[in-house]
Write a protein that holds these residues in place. Structure first.
Motif, PDB file in Angstrom:
ATOM      1  N   TRP A  47       0.871  -1.181   0.000  1.00 14.00           N
ATOM      2  CA  TRP A  47       0.000   0.000   0.000  1.00 14.00           C
ATOM      3  C   TRP A  47       0.899   1.218   0.000  1.00 14.00           C
ATOM      4  N   ASN A  68       5.079  -7.040   8.604  1.00 15.14           N
ATOM      5  CA  ASN A  68       4.683  -5.787   7.965  1.00 15.14           C
ATOM      6  C   ASN A  68       5.220  -4.623   8.784  1.00 15.14           C
ATOM      7  N   SER A 114      -1.959 -13.571   4.297  1.00 17.96           N
ATOM      8  CA  SER A 114      -2.985 -12.553   4.072  1.00 17.96           C
ATOM      9  C   SER A 114      -3.649 -12.094   5.366  1.00 17.96           C
ATOM     10  N   CYS A 116      -4.687  -9.791   8.374  1.00 18.34           N
ATOM     11  CA  CYS A 116      -4.964  -8.357   8.347  1.00 18.34           C
ATOM     12  C   CYS A 116      -4.026  -7.580   9.260  1.00 18.34           C
ATOM     13  N   LYS A 136      -6.471   2.457   8.822  1.00 14.59           N
ATOM     14  CA  LYS A 136      -6.819   1.687   7.626  1.00 14.59           C
ATOM     15  C   LYS A 136      -6.542   0.197   7.880  1.00 14.59           C
ATOM     16  N   LYS A 137      -7.290  -0.643   7.177  1.00 18.72           N
ATOM     17  CA  LYS A 137      -7.134  -2.099   7.312  1.00 18.72           C
ATOM     18  C   LYS A 137      -6.669  -2.671   5.987  1.00 18.72           C
ATOM     19  N   LEU A 138      -5.658  -3.536   6.050  1.00 23.66           N
ATOM     20  CA  LEU A 138      -5.167  -4.268   4.879  1.00 23.66           C
ATOM     21  C   LEU A 138      -5.201  -5.765   5.183  1.00 23.66           C
ATOM     22  N   CYS A 139      -5.729  -6.543   4.257  1.00 27.76           N
ATOM     23  CA  CYS A 139      -5.749  -8.015   4.420  1.00 27.76           C
ATOM     24  C   CYS A 139      -5.175  -8.670   3.183  1.00 27.76           C
TER      25      CYS A 139
END
Length: 139
Positions: A47, A68, A114, A116, A136-139
């Motif tokens: 992102w 991450n 994957s 989150c 913000k959320k990322l999965c």
């Protein structure tokens, strides 16, 4: 028969100790600095957002380590901060800078595959109000 049992016992001990060492060698770091752990090598940006006059916010992922982190670049001498969260590790934060360095990053969180992560970043653009990504959320 005793020789056969002894040979089997030695073979089993060798296999068990080899598997144990392999498991330890492949253990990924669950937090810390992506550069010093080597997790930055081969990492991918998953992102990214450019803040006009403020810098770039990136969320990075290391497939090798399953970690991450948030990286901020180009925000030299500006107010900025960032944070990232995974259910396995919890929140990790960068320092809250009044005058940030050119590039910095949060400590890593462990979120293999994957899973989150949640993150946020705030940057003070040149002559502008503090820019806040919100959570913000990322999965």
């Amino acid at each position: 028969m005793n020789r056969l049992l002894m040979a089997l016992a030695i073979l089993m001990m060798t296999v068990v100790s080899t598997l144990g060492l392999a498991g330890q060698a492949s253990a990924a770091p669950t937090s810390g600095d992506p550069l010093s752990t080597g997790c930055a090598n081969g990492a991918q940006t998953i992102w990214q957002q450019q803040v006009l006059g403020g810098g770039t916010i990136q969320v990075r992922y290391s497939p090798a380590c399953g970690t991450n982190w948030v990286r901020i670049s180009g925000a030299t001498n500006r107010q900025s901060e960032a944070g990232i969260y995974s259910a396995r590790t919890g929140w990790r934060y960068s320092p809250s800078y009044g005058r940030s360095p050119s590039t910095y990053w949060t400590p890593m969180v462990w979120a293999p595959g994957s899973e989150c992560v949640f993150f946020y970043a705030k940057i003070q653009p040149v002559n502008g109000a503090l820019y806040d990504t919100g959570q913000k959320k990322l999965c």
